[in-house]
Design a protein around this motif. Structure first.
Motif, short mmCIF file in Angstrom:
data_model
loop_
_atom_site.label_atom_id
_atom_site.label_comp_id
_atom_site.label_asym_id
_atom_site.label_seq_id
_atom_site.Cartn_x
_atom_site.Cartn_y
_atom_site.Cartn_z
N UNK A 1 -11.70 50.17 -75.42
CA UNK A 1 -12.07 51.43 -74.80
C UNK A 1 -13.45 51.34 -74.19
N UNK A 2 -13.61 52.04 -73.11
CA UNK A 2 -14.90 52.11 -72.45
C UNK A 2 -15.79 53.09 -73.20
N UNK A 3 -17.08 52.82 -73.23
CA UNK A 3 -18.02 53.74 -73.86
C UNK A 3 -18.65 54.61 -72.78
N UNK A 4 -19.10 55.78 -73.18
CA UNK A 4 -19.71 56.69 -72.21
C UNK A 4 -18.65 57.42 -71.42
N UNK A 5 -19.11 58.26 -70.52
CA UNK A 5 -18.17 59.02 -69.70
C UNK A 5 -18.42 58.67 -68.24
N UNK A 6 -17.47 58.00 -67.65
CA UNK A 6 -17.51 57.70 -66.22
C UNK A 6 -16.07 57.71 -65.72
N UNK A 7 -15.90 57.45 -64.44
CA UNK A 7 -14.55 57.50 -63.88
C UNK A 7 -13.61 56.50 -64.55
N UNK A 8 -14.07 55.27 -64.80
CA UNK A 8 -13.21 54.26 -65.40
C UNK A 8 -12.83 54.65 -66.82
N UNK A 9 -13.79 55.11 -67.59
CA UNK A 9 -13.53 55.56 -68.95
C UNK A 9 -12.52 56.69 -68.95
N UNK A 10 -12.73 57.66 -68.07
CA UNK A 10 -11.83 58.81 -68.00
C UNK A 10 -10.43 58.39 -67.60
N UNK A 11 -10.31 57.52 -66.60
CA UNK A 11 -8.99 57.05 -66.19
C UNK A 11 -8.29 56.30 -67.32
N UNK A 12 -9.04 55.48 -68.04
CA UNK A 12 -8.46 54.74 -69.17
C UNK A 12 -7.96 55.71 -70.23
N UNK A 13 -8.77 56.70 -70.56
CA UNK A 13 -8.36 57.69 -71.55
C UNK A 13 -7.13 58.47 -71.09
N UNK A 14 -7.09 58.82 -69.80
CA UNK A 14 -5.94 59.54 -69.27
C UNK A 14 -4.66 58.72 -69.43
N UNK A 15 -4.75 57.42 -69.18
CA UNK A 15 -3.57 56.56 -69.33
C UNK A 15 -3.05 56.62 -70.75
N UNK A 16 -3.94 56.52 -71.74
CA UNK A 16 -3.50 56.57 -73.13
C UNK A 16 -2.96 57.95 -73.51
N UNK A 17 -3.61 58.98 -73.03
CA UNK A 17 -3.15 60.35 -73.34
C UNK A 17 -1.80 60.61 -72.70
N UNK A 18 -1.65 60.25 -71.41
CA UNK A 18 -0.37 60.50 -70.74
C UNK A 18 0.75 59.62 -71.30
N UNK A 19 0.40 58.45 -71.79
CA UNK A 19 1.39 57.60 -72.45
C UNK A 19 1.94 58.32 -73.68
N UNK A 20 1.04 58.93 -74.43
CA UNK A 20 1.46 59.70 -75.62
C UNK A 20 2.28 60.92 -75.21
N UNK A 21 1.87 61.59 -74.14
CA UNK A 21 2.62 62.75 -73.64
C UNK A 21 4.02 62.32 -73.21
N UNK A 22 4.11 61.20 -72.52
CA UNK A 22 5.41 60.69 -72.08
C UNK A 22 6.30 60.37 -73.27
#
Length: 131
Positions: A1-22
């Motif tokens: 996981x990326x540390x801090x909050x930036x576009x790459x970190x947010x996109x990475x987190x979205x992928x994991x969250x949406x994977x769980x949603x799916x």
């Protein structure tokens, strides 16, 4: 996981969250099919099983994280799913209403300062109005 909050970190987190949603929605869909006395066609069932397997492989990437971080992903996925289902329920096929909700959410100040370039998602509404 990326540390801090930036576009790459947010996109990475979205992928994991949406994977769980799916995964949640695939499992719910299969359960709803069973309750209706229906079953997935053989080819669809194979694709379903492939998707579930791939999702679980992706989710293994976060299995090594602290349990509180994993819990946060679960909470974020539940919130995202609830927001998505509520938006779909309230808007139905009314894209203009969805656009109004979108603009309402955009009226709040950014918490992360991300450079979002998503406004063009609703460009088709302008085209519909010109016709």
């Amino acid at each position: 996981m990326q540390q801090g909050t930036d576009n790459l970190n947010t996109l990475t987190n979205i992928v994991y969250v949406l994977t769980d949603v799916l995964e949640t929605n695939l499992m719910d869909m299969q359960e709803a099919f069973k309750k209706q006395g229906c079953a997935l066609r053989h080819d669809v069932k194979r694709n379903y099983n492939t998707a579930i397997h791939a999702i679980r492989c992706i989710k293994r990437d976060i299995a090594h994280l602290e349990s509180s971080t994993q819990e946060n992903f679960g909470h974020d996925a539940d919130i995202t799913n609830a927001l998505l289902l509520t938006l779909i329920d309230r808007c139905g096929d009314d894209d203009e209403l969805a656009f109004r909700f979108y603009n309402y959410i955009k009226s709040f100040p950014s918490k992360l300062g991300l450079r979002l370039e998503v406004d063009d998602a609703f460009d088709f509404l302008d085209e519909k109005q010109k016709q």
